[in-house]
Write a protein that holds these residues in place. Structure first.
Motif, PDB file in Angstrom:
ATOM      1  N   LEU A 370      49.449 -14.951  90.764  1.00  0.00           N
ATOM      2  CA  LEU A 370      49.689 -15.040  89.348  1.00  0.00           C
ATOM      3  C   LEU A 370      49.627 -13.305  88.889  1.00  0.00           C
ATOM      4  CD1 LEU A 370      46.393 -15.455  87.097  1.00  0.00           C
ATOM      5  CD2 LEU A 370      46.254 -14.516  89.745  1.00  0.00           C
ATOM      6  N   PRO A 371      50.993 -13.842  87.880  1.00  0.00           N
ATOM      7  CA  PRO A 371      50.737 -11.893  87.112  1.00  0.00           C
ATOM      8  C   PRO A 371      49.657 -11.353  87.429  1.00  0.00           C
ATOM      9  CG  PRO A 371      52.695 -13.510  85.687  1.00  0.00           C
ATOM     10  CD  PRO A 371      51.023 -14.315  86.486  1.00  0.00           C
ATOM     11  N   GLN A 372      49.570 -10.133  87.218  1.00  0.00           N
ATOM     12  CA  GLN A 372      48.865  -9.032  86.823  1.00  0.00           C
ATOM     13  C   GLN A 372      47.987  -8.852  85.579  1.00  0.00           C
ATOM     14  OE1 GLN A 372      48.712  -5.278  89.010  1.00  0.00           O
ATOM     15  NE2 GLN A 372      50.949  -5.537  89.714  1.00  0.00           N
ATOM     16  N   GLU A 373      48.884  -9.452  84.900  1.00  0.00           N
ATOM     17  CA  GLU A 373      48.158  -8.711  83.424  1.00  0.00           C
ATOM     18  C   GLU A 373      47.557 -10.398  82.641  1.00  0.00           C
ATOM     19  OE1 GLU A 373      52.517 -10.234  83.095  1.00  0.00           O
ATOM     20  OE2 GLU A 373      51.704  -8.590  84.604  1.00  0.00           O
ATOM     21  N   ASN A 374      48.163 -11.091  83.912  1.00  0.00           N
ATOM     22  CA  ASN A 374      47.466 -12.873  83.568  1.00  0.00           C
ATOM     23  C   ASN A 374      45.884 -13.149  84.581  1.00  0.00           C
ATOM     24  OD1 ASN A 374      50.177 -13.713  83.163  1.00  0.00           O
ATOM     25  ND2 ASN A 374      48.976 -14.225  81.645  1.00  0.00           N
ATOM     26  N   LEU A 375      46.230 -12.154  85.116  1.00  0.00           N
ATOM     27  CA  LEU A 375      44.245 -11.568  85.800  1.00  0.00           C
ATOM     28  C   LEU A 375      43.745 -10.736  85.397  1.00  0.00           C
ATOM     29  CD1 LEU A 375      42.949 -11.723  88.851  1.00  0.00           C
ATOM     30  CD2 LEU A 375      43.707 -10.116  89.288  1.00  0.00           C
ATOM     31  N   ILE A 376      44.067  -9.754  84.872  1.00  0.00           N
ATOM     32  CA  ILE A 376      43.555  -9.305  83.843  1.00  0.00           C
ATOM     33  C   ILE A 376      44.116  -7.999  82.944  1.00  0.00           C
ATOM     34  CG2 ILE A 376      42.433  -7.148  85.548  1.00  0.00           C
ATOM     35  CD1 ILE A 376      40.301  -8.504  83.344  1.00  0.00           C
ATOM     36  N   THR A 377      44.058  -7.476  81.139  1.00  0.00           N
ATOM     37  CA  THR A 377      44.507  -7.075  80.983  1.00  0.00           C
ATOM     38  C   THR A 377      45.260  -5.535  81.195  1.00  0.00           C
ATOM     39  OG1 THR A 377      43.268  -6.587  78.513  1.00  0.00           O
ATOM     40  CG2 THR A 377      44.823  -8.959  78.792  1.00  0.00           C
ATOM     41  N   PRO A 378      46.080  -4.933  81.396  1.00  0.00           N
ATOM     42  CA  PRO A 378      45.352  -3.514  82.211  1.00  0.00           C
ATOM     43  C   PRO A 378      44.791  -2.401  80.792  1.00  0.00           C
ATOM     44  CG  PRO A 378      48.002  -4.177  81.915  1.00  0.00           C
ATOM     45  CD  PRO A 378      47.520  -5.248  80.865  1.00  0.00           C
ATOM     46  N   ASP A 379      44.763  -2.941  79.565  1.00  0.00           N
ATOM     47  CA  ASP A 379      44.238  -2.596  78.262  1.00  0.00           C
ATOM     48  C   ASP A 379      42.839  -2.443  79.186  1.00  0.00           C
ATOM     49  OD1 ASP A 379      43.315  -0.590  75.978  1.00  0.00           O
ATOM     50  OD2 ASP A 379      42.507  -2.645  75.427  1.00  0.00           O
ATOM     51  N   THR A 380      41.967  -3.591  79.145  1.00  0.00           N
ATOM     52  CA  THR A 380      41.087  -4.336  80.100  1.00  0.00           C
ATOM     53  C   THR A 380      40.197  -2.239  80.787  1.00  0.00           C
ATOM     54  OG1 THR A 380      40.523  -5.703  78.954  1.00  0.00           O
ATOM     55  CG2 THR A 380      39.357  -5.363  80.635  1.00  0.00           C
ATOM     56  N   VAL A 381      41.801  -2.949  81.755  1.00  0.00           N
ATOM     57  CA  VAL A 381      41.387  -2.086  82.585  1.00  0.00           C
ATOM     58  C   VAL A 381      41.063  -0.520  82.935  1.00  0.00           C
ATOM     59  CG1 VAL A 381      42.707  -0.925  85.850  1.00  0.00           C
ATOM     60  CG2 VAL A 381      42.668  -3.950  85.060  1.00  0.00           C
ATOM     61  N   ARG A 382      41.931  -0.153  81.642  1.00  0.00           N
ATOM     62  CA  ARG A 382      41.672   1.254  81.345  1.00  0.00           C
ATOM     63  C   ARG A 382      40.315   1.573  80.776  1.00  0.00           C
ATOM     64  NH1 ARG A 382      47.578   0.606  80.266  1.00  0.00           N
ATOM     65  NH2 ARG A 382      46.770   0.198  78.260  1.00  0.00           N
ATOM     66  N   ARG A 383      40.452   0.640  80.004  1.00  0.00           N
ATOM     67  CA  ARG A 383      39.112   1.289  79.254  1.00  0.00           C
ATOM     68  C   ARG A 383      37.337   0.847  80.316  1.00  0.00           C
ATOM     69  NH1 ARG A 383      38.990   0.202  73.546  1.00  0.00           N
ATOM     70  NH2 ARG A 383      41.285  -0.262  72.758  1.00  0.00           N
ATOM     71  N   ILE A 384      37.843  -0.118  81.183  1.00  0.00           N
ATOM     72  CA  ILE A 384      36.490   0.521  82.317  1.00  0.00           C
ATOM     73  C   ILE A 384      36.414   1.242  82.833  1.00  0.00           C
ATOM     74  CG2 ILE A 384      35.674  -1.378  83.961  1.00  0.00           C
ATOM     75  CD1 ILE A 384      35.823  -3.279  82.576  1.00  0.00           C
ATOM     76  N   CYS A 385      37.774   1.964  83.383  1.00  0.00           N
ATOM     77  CA  CYS A 385      37.641   2.961  84.410  1.00  0.00           C
ATOM     78  C   CYS A 385      37.961   4.255  83.227  1.00  0.00           C
ATOM     79  CB  CYS A 385      39.569   3.551  85.375  1.00  0.00           C
ATOM     80  SG  CYS A 385      39.325   1.759  86.856  1.00  0.00           S
ATOM     81  N   TRP A 386      37.661   4.746  82.029  1.00  0.00           N
ATOM     82  CA  TRP A 386      37.610   5.510  81.712  1.00  0.00           C
ATOM     83  C   TRP A 386      36.046   5.711  81.064  1.00  0.00           C
ATOM     84  CZ3 TRP A 386      40.026   9.766  80.465  1.00  0.00           C
ATOM     85  CH2 TRP A 386      39.668  11.254  79.860  1.00  0.00           C
ATOM     86  N   GLU A 387      35.289   4.447  80.619  1.00  0.00           N
ATOM     87  CA  GLU A 387      34.232   5.006  80.864  1.00  0.00           C
ATOM     88  C   GLU A 387      34.010   3.828  81.207  1.00  0.00           C
ATOM     89  OE1 GLU A 387      33.621   5.122  76.252  1.00  0.00           O
ATOM     90  OE2 GLU A 387      34.188   6.760  75.851  1.00  0.00           O
ATOM     91  N   PRO A 388      33.137   3.804  82.819  1.00  0.00           N
ATOM     92  CA  PRO A 388      32.399   2.910  83.086  1.00  0.00           C
ATOM     93  C   PRO A 388      30.976   2.924  83.258  1.00  0.00           C
ATOM     94  CG  PRO A 388      33.241   5.073  84.887  1.00  0.00           C
ATOM     95  CD  PRO A 388      33.930   5.208  83.667  1.00  0.00           C
ATOM     96  N   PRO A 389      29.819   1.464  83.442  1.00  0.00           N
ATOM     97  CA  PRO A 389      29.298   1.588  83.244  1.00  0.00           C
ATOM     98  C   PRO A 389      28.027   2.424  84.208  1.00  0.00           C
ATOM     99  CG  PRO A 389      30.230  -0.638  84.057  1.00  0.00           C
ATOM    100  CD  PRO A 389      30.724   0.272  84.386  1.00  0.00           C
ATOM    101  N   SER A 390      27.382   3.268  83.628  1.00  0.00           N
ATOM    102  CA  SER A 390      26.228   4.479  84.118  1.00  0.00           C
ATOM    103  C   SER A 390      25.647   3.951  85.703  1.00  0.00           C
ATOM    104  CB  SER A 390      25.353   4.699  83.147  1.00  0.00           C
ATOM    105  OG  SER A 390      24.177   3.585  82.957  1.00  0.00           O
ATOM    106  N   ASP A 391      26.084   3.088  85.522  1.00  0.00           N
ATOM    107  CA  ASP A 391      25.169   2.415  86.738  1.00  0.00           C
ATOM    108  C   ASP A 391      26.307   1.162  87.417  1.00  0.00           C
ATOM    109  OD1 ASP A 391      24.154   1.819  88.804  1.00  0.00           O
ATOM    110  OD2 ASP A 391      22.330   0.548  88.007  1.00  0.00           O
ATOM    111  N   VAL A 392      27.498   1.727  87.649  1.00  0.00           N
ATOM    112  CA  VAL A 392      27.923   0.336  88.854  1.00  0.00           C
ATOM    113  C   VAL A 392      28.196  -0.249  89.664  1.00  0.00           C
ATOM    114  CG1 VAL A 392      30.424   0.633  89.329  1.00  0.00           C
ATOM    115  CG2 VAL A 392      29.896   2.385  88.345  1.00  0.00           C
ATOM    116  N   THR A 393      27.024  -1.440  89.636  1.00  0.00           N
ATOM    117  CA  THR A 393      27.348  -2.553  90.345  1.00  0.00           C
ATOM    118  C   THR A 393      28.044  -3.772  89.523  1.00  0.00           C
ATOM    119  OG1 THR A 393      25.459  -3.839  88.873  1.00  0.00           O
ATOM    120  CG2 THR A 393      24.844  -2.343  89.971  1.00  0.00           C
ATOM    121  N   VAL A 394      28.534  -4.771  90.266  1.00  0.00           N
ATOM    122  CA  VAL A 394      29.781  -5.751  90.469  1.00  0.00           C
ATOM    123  C   VAL A 394      29.021  -6.895  89.304  1.00  0.00           C
ATOM    124  CG1 VAL A 394      29.745  -8.346  90.845  1.00  0.00           C
ATOM    125  CG2 VAL A 394      29.859  -6.677  92.069  1.00  0.00           C
TER     126      VAL A 394
END
Length: 427
Positions: A370-394
């Protein structure tokens, strides 16, 4: 024409409907869909006829196929100029929103039915304007994307899934034309002719792939989404804006865009028919000193009247007279992370996280077909990568994805991939 093809087309003219399991076109050749199975219905353009349609569709059973035709490129805005519906027990209806501008009673009659639309987000705004809002829906285009179909236009989907060929020659006509020509009405009726059949086939395919629940969550998100807010600074989307660097030139674009929009709205025509984007950009770059200089620019010429030229030149002069404090700022205020191209300089660790995340999401999307953008939006990926959780866990990544409105199926699949990517270190 062969005897076999002639027989197939004759049957289609009288019966319509999707091909049966035994009715497979020879050598994969699709069967042309020529006529609606009950013929072209009359256009509903008054309250009496609308009341009959409402009663018929309220008494119908099963899901209802819905489509709308707009006059993009001809008229101002995105209003609907024809609404097509089809439901078991009610047949097909063609409703004219010009003659019947309030279709809320029709929408209410179908409130409990599942609505089938193709590319629902394109039609829902204009349907909402006339009082038609689905409680639940099935989007055949989105279902095709999630199901891994390489081509998801309505014609391509009907052909690949059902074996019929739709005639698409009238998709870009001026649907505000009255009366609507018969070939256009035939085309409009055929657009909903097989939506129920397509929906049923796609549902079976998604279920077979284990993706049906994913699709249902996406459909629910579309149906429950509020209307989008108005665009901020829509003039910044003028085609060719990347050429405009100076703030004074940007002010010219803003002023001319505003005047053009006001004229287009008053005349009810597409803004591009008033003045093209390319002409606005040319005027902004040249900053013409007078009407004579403006006339020499591409897009302004002999066909444009003196009053029109003076109107555009006046817009240029107003922009040129603005004090510096009132000139627009370059770019748009950021609501989120900066453009990824600047990450390597601003935050190398974030750039490394984004690179790893993109690779992980790409691999997972390919595995799931399936297309990447339907799996998760690129904007969502960017936001999490720019400001990840302080304690990274699943778990923490799952919470962050949920806060960014990712659906549960997306969270379950993507959170482990992103959690691993967020531990990537910069160079």
């Amino acid at each position: 024409m062969t005897d076999a093809r002639e027989t197939a087309e004759t049957a289609l003219l009288t019966t319509g409907g999707a091909p049966s399991d035994d009715d497979v076109p020879a050598a994969g050749v699709p069967i042309p869909l020529l006529e609606p199975r009950e013929g072209i219905p009359p256009v509903v353009a008054d309250e009496e006829a609308l009341a009959e349609v409402i009663a018929a569709f309220a008494a119908g059973t099963g899901p209802v196929a819905v489509d709308a035709e707009r006059a993009s490129g001809y008229r101002y805005g995105q209003r609907a100029y024809l609404v097509q519906l089809r439901r078991q027990g009610a047949g097909t209806a063609l409703v004219d929103p010009v003659g019947c501008p309030d279709l809320s009673a029709l929408g209410d009659a179908l409130a409990d039915a599942e609505w089938i639309l193709h590319a629902a987000t394109q039609d829902l705004p204009c349907l909402r304007e006339i009082g038609m809002v689905p409680g639940r829906l099935f989007d055949t285009e989105l279902a095709g994307r999630i199901g891994g179909h390489p081509r998801v236009g309505l014609g391509a989907m009907v052909e690949s899934v059902l074996g019929y060929a739709l005639e698409k020659g009238h998709s870009a006509v001026d649907w505000s034309t009255r009366p609507l020509p018969e070939p256009w009405l035939r085309y409009a009726a055929l657009d909903v002719e097989l939506l129920v059949d397509l929906r049923d086939a796609l549902e079976k395919d998604l279920d077979r792939q284990g993706k049906l629940e994913w699709a249902r969550q996406e459909f629910d998100a579309i149906a429950s989404a509020p209307p989008p807010p108005p665009r901020r600074d829509p003039w910044r989307r003028t085609s060719g804006m990347h050429k405009v660097r100076r703030r004074r030139q940007m002010a010219v674009v803003r002023e001319m865009w505003t005047v053009r929009d006001r004229v287009a709205q008053r005349r009810d025509v597409s803004p591009g028919k008033v003045l093209g984007d390319a002409a606005i950009i040319e005027a902004a770059l040249a900053l013409p000193a007078n009407v004579h200089a403006l006339t020499a620019l591409p897009g302004f010429g002999n066909r444009m009247g003196r009053r029109q030229l003076e109107q555009w030149q006046a817009a240029v002069e107003r922009a040129k007279a603005l004090p510096d404090a009132e000139l627009p700022q370059p770019g748009q205020p950021l609501n989120g992370p900066p453009p990824p191209r600047s990450w390597a300089d601003k935050d190398p660790d974030a750039a490394a996280r984004l690179s790893a995340a993109r690779a992980g999401v790409s691999a997972l999307a390919e595995e799931l077909n399936l297309p990447q953008e339907n799996l998760i939006t690129p904007d969502t990926v960017r936001r999490i990568c720019w400001e990840p959780p302080s304690d990274v866990t699943v778990a923490s990544v799952s919470d962050a994805l949920t806060e960014l409105t990712a659906r549960p199926w997306q969270v379950e699949l993507v959170a482990p991939v992103l959690a691993q990517a967020l531990t990537a270190e910069g160079p």
